[in-house]
Motif scaffolding. Structure first.
Motif, PDB file in Angstrom:
ATOM      1  N   ARG A  15       5.642  -0.004   5.430  1.00  0.00           N
ATOM      2  CA  ARG A  15       5.977   0.117   3.988  1.00  0.00           C
ATOM      3  C   ARG A  15       4.536   0.004   3.258  1.00  0.00           C
ATOM      4  NH1 ARG A  15      11.551  -3.059   2.187  1.00  0.00           N
ATOM      5  NH2 ARG A  15      12.706  -2.068   3.700  1.00  0.00           N
ATOM      6  N   LEU A  16       3.772  -1.096   3.533  1.00  0.00           N
ATOM      7  CA  LEU A  16       2.654  -1.484   2.897  1.00  0.00           C
ATOM      8  C   LEU A  16       1.647  -0.313   3.054  1.00  0.00           C
ATOM      9  CD1 LEU A  16       2.408  -5.320   3.647  1.00  0.00           C
ATOM     10  CD2 LEU A  16       2.817  -4.267   1.578  1.00  0.00           C
ATOM     11  N   ILE A  17       1.577  -0.034   4.309  1.00  0.00           N
ATOM     12  CA  ILE A  17       0.229   1.171   4.627  1.00  0.00           C
ATOM     13  C   ILE A  17       0.837   2.419   3.892  1.00  0.00           C
ATOM     14  CG2 ILE A  17      -0.568   2.597   6.579  1.00  0.00           C
ATOM     15  CD1 ILE A  17      -0.139   0.260   8.146  1.00  0.00           C
ATOM     16  N   THR A  18       1.904   2.877   4.223  1.00  0.00           N
ATOM     17  CA  THR A  18       2.396   4.164   3.275  1.00  0.00           C
ATOM     18  C   THR A  18       2.510   4.110   1.858  1.00  0.00           C
ATOM     19  OG1 THR A  18       3.883   4.474   5.270  1.00  0.00           O
ATOM     20  CG2 THR A  18       4.076   5.813   3.407  1.00  0.00           C
ATOM     21  N   GLY A  19       3.005   2.867   1.115  1.00  0.00           N
ATOM     22  CA  GLY A  19       2.873   2.796  -0.084  1.00  0.00           C
ATOM     23  C   GLY A  19       1.380   2.566  -0.590  1.00  0.00           C
ATOM     24  N   THR A  20       0.494   2.177  -0.039  1.00  0.00           N
ATOM     25  CA  THR A  20      -0.855   1.952  -0.489  1.00  0.00           C
ATOM     26  C   THR A  20      -1.598   3.356  -0.479  1.00  0.00           C
ATOM     27  OG1 THR A  20      -0.937  -0.398   0.193  1.00  0.00           O
ATOM     28  CG2 THR A  20      -2.912   0.736  -0.420  1.00  0.00           C
ATOM     29  N   VAL A 182      -9.456   4.900   3.478  1.00  0.00           N
ATOM     30  CA  VAL A 182      -8.644   4.028   2.971  1.00  0.00           C
ATOM     31  C   VAL A 182      -7.478   3.764   3.971  1.00  0.00           C
ATOM     32  CG1 VAL A 182      -6.680   3.522   1.235  1.00  0.00           C
ATOM     33  CG2 VAL A 182      -8.844   4.558   0.467  1.00  0.00           C
ATOM     34  N   THR A 183      -7.091   4.923   4.636  1.00  0.00           N
ATOM     35  CA  THR A 183      -6.004   4.507   5.551  1.00  0.00           C
ATOM     36  C   THR A 183      -6.452   3.586   6.784  1.00  0.00           C
ATOM     37  OG1 THR A 183      -5.294   6.837   5.226  1.00  0.00           O
ATOM     38  CG2 THR A 183      -4.446   5.720   7.534  1.00  0.00           C
ATOM     39  N   ILE A 184      -7.673   3.934   7.347  1.00  0.00           N
ATOM     40  CA  ILE A 184      -8.106   3.063   8.434  1.00  0.00           C
ATOM     41  C   ILE A 184      -8.535   1.676   7.765  1.00  0.00           C
ATOM     42  CG2 ILE A 184     -10.180   2.770   9.985  1.00  0.00           C
ATOM     43  CD1 ILE A 184     -10.646   5.779   9.887  1.00  0.00           C
ATOM     44  N   GLY A 185      -9.040   1.402   6.694  1.00  0.00           N
ATOM     45  CA  GLY A 185      -9.069   0.009   6.166  1.00  0.00           C
ATOM     46  C   GLY A 185      -7.820  -0.387   5.900  1.00  0.00           C
ATOM     47  N   ILE A 186      -6.906   0.072   5.204  1.00  0.00           N
ATOM     48  CA  ILE A 186      -5.331  -0.713   4.752  1.00  0.00           C
ATOM     49  C   ILE A 186      -4.690  -0.895   6.173  1.00  0.00           C
ATOM     50  CG2 ILE A 186      -3.338  -0.238   3.906  1.00  0.00           C
ATOM     51  CD1 ILE A 186      -5.387  -0.892   1.701  1.00  0.00           C
ATOM     52  N   THR A 187      -4.867  -0.096   7.171  1.00  0.00           N
ATOM     53  CA  THR A 187      -3.977  -0.326   8.529  1.00  0.00           C
ATOM     54  C   THR A 187      -4.568  -1.642   9.013  1.00  0.00           C
ATOM     55  OG1 THR A 187      -3.669   1.946   8.820  1.00  0.00           O
ATOM     56  CG2 THR A 187      -3.466   0.761  10.707  1.00  0.00           C
ATOM     57  N   TRP A 188      -6.147  -1.644   9.186  1.00  0.00           N
ATOM     58  CA  TRP A 188      -6.580  -2.840   9.560  1.00  0.00           C
ATOM     59  C   TRP A 188      -6.323  -4.129   8.942  1.00  0.00           C
ATOM     60  CZ3 TRP A 188     -10.227  -6.056   7.623  1.00  0.00           C
ATOM     61  CH2 TRP A 188     -10.718  -7.136   8.559  1.00  0.00           C
TER      62      TRP A 188
END
Length: 483
Positions: A15-20, A182-188
């Motif tokens: 949820r957090l990754i997809t929403g962000t 952003v995807t890589i950073g947020i996932t990490w």
């Protein structure tokens, strides 16, 4: 509703990754769209200014040389990618000129002139017209001279279109690269941030999978987040560890209380056996010496002996349960369960001759266990059916096998078991006076002894009942399946 349910089933990390990522993507798209639209408006404004400037320049030589192919005069000449057209008041073109990218001047075709004529807006108000072919789209404006001629000036939109297209491509690349970053950073970041929460969840799952209902239980699982009490996850982890400590203490207290109770029951039962035997002996001795005893005294001695026998049986049952609860090992030897069923059915027929006791067995089936205790299982099941069903009831004992187990079923066609009693049928001292029209007293330990003995032999026992009768099913591992 379906989308909302699917969203709720997602993990918190997802949820957090997809929403962000969705919010970042929307922000980048809005910013890119605003940039492109702003640049487009600015370029159109400048292009319109150039068109109007070209219109002012085109008006100068028209009056002096209206019939020329190209306006002449001392003023500045046409710029590259521009056009000039002069129409009469009737709409006939008197001159037209287009300067291409090489500086060559060409005359517009009748179709292009017609498109220009129909695409004109109010005077000195730029409009867009597509001339087709190599010329493409132009921004044009017109103005009527004092002599009644309509002068049209236009400028190609090629540069504006190229600039907007290039900017759109650049922004698309930037958005894609930014979104990937952003995807890589947020996932990490989410993975690292939720690592303590995953630890809490894993700890809770391990504890939830452990059987806590009975027996000695030691909860060694801990989240171990006491060193981080400043965060929300740290507080949850610390609270979980504290809760697990309290649960472990409560389970230890429960087990200690159960051990004390078992020891008390075992000791009390053992100690009661001797005085009960003495009471029965003295009662029998008094009955043998009947000299000088009255009839009431004789009846009293009979009652004393019968009650002593009943109490002795109760003490034996309690002592057996206490030993089974304490995990005392049973004697194991090959037991022919089919032969045992036949023998106990014959005993039940002798005890309850007003019932029918058919037996259905095939080949002999051997289980590894304590023969006397397994006999007690069948005796209790058949005795239970004899006591709690009316005369004429058919009680069938069947022995089969499936999946490495000997299956023993005791089925009667009596009135069935009360559903309220069925839920606690194998509990100790479970009694239902109205169930199955019971006419004689019972301690309520018979079926609990059955369950304890079967469990000690690594088997299972269950019951199914309705208004048409009841079926008790016992499954015991066959001898060649036992370890």
């Amino acid at each position: 509703m379906t989308r909302r349910s699917s969203w709720r089933r997602w993990s918190l990390r997802r949820r957090l990754i997809t929403g962000t990522i969705a919010m970042v993507l929307i922000t980048l798209l809005l910013a890119g769209t605003a940039t492109v639209l702003s640049l487009r408006a600015s370029l159109y404004e400048r292009l319109d200014e150039d068109v109007l400037t070209g219109l002012d320049v085109a008006r100068g030589p028209v009056d002096s040389a209206p019939d020329a192919g190209v306006p002449e005069g001392p003023g500045p000449r046409q710029r590259i990618d521009t056009l000039e057209v002069v129409f009469t008041a009737e709409g006939t073109a008197t001159s037209s000129a287009h300067v291409d990218s090489d500086g060559d001047v060409t005359t517009l075709t009748p179709l292009q002139l017609e498109r220009i004529s129909t695409g004109l807006d109010e005077e000195r108000t730029p409009s867009t017209v597509d001339l087709g072919g190599a010329l493409g789209t132009f921004r044009i404006a017109s103005e009527t001279t004092e002599d009644g001629f309509i002068v049209v000036a236009g400028q190609s939109m090629r540069d504006v279109t190229t600039t907007i297209t290039a900017l759109t491509v650049i922004l698309a690349i930037v958005v894609a690269a930014g979104l990937l970053t952003v995807t890589i950073g947020i996932t990490w970041l989410v993975r690292v941030t939720l690592r303590p929460l995953n630890l809490v969840a894993d700890t809770a799952e391990r504890v939830a999978q452990r059987p806590l209902g009975a027996g000695a239980v030691t909860l060694t699982e801990r989240a171990g987040l006491d060193e981080d009490p400043g965060t929300e996850v740290g507080r949850v982890g610390a609270a979980l560890d504290t809760l697990l400590g309290h649960v472990e203490d409560a389970l230890a207290s429960r087990q200690e209380s159960e051990d004390r109770l078992r020891a008390f029951i075992a000791d009390a039962s053992h100690e009661l056996r001797t005085p009960l035997a003495s009471i029965r002996g003295y009662a029998q001795l008094a009955q043998d010496d009947a000299r000088g005893t009255t009839a009431p005294q004789t009846r009293s001695l009979d009652r004393i002996e019968s009650e002593a026998e009943r109490m002795g049986a109760l003490v034996e049952d309690l002592l057996l349960l206490a030993r089974l609860d304490a995990g005392h090992a049973l004697h194991h030897e090959p037991v022919d369960i089919a032969l045992l069923a036949i023998e106990t059915a014959e005993d039940a027929h002798a005890a309850y001759p007003d019932h029918e006791w058919p037996v259905e067995v095939g080949t002999s089936l051997e289980v590894s266990g304590d023969g006397s205790r397994l006999r007690q299982v069948l005796v209790n099941l058949l005795g239970n059916a004899g006591k709690h069903t009316p005369a004429g009831t058919r009680v069938t004992t069947a022995v089969t096998h499936d999946a490495g187990n000997a299956v023993i079923t005791v089925t009667d066609d009596g009135p069935g078991i009360d559903p309220d009693l069925r839920q606690r049928l194998f509990d100790r001292f479970a009694r239902g006076d109205s169930a199955r029209n019971r006419a004689s007293g019972s301690t309520g330990l018979g079926l609990s002894i059955v369950a304890a003995i079967v469990q000690a032999h690594h088997g299972t026992v269950d019951v199914a009942s309705d208004s048409g009768g009841s079926t008790f099913t016992v499954r015991l591992p066959l001898a060649d399946q036992c370890i």
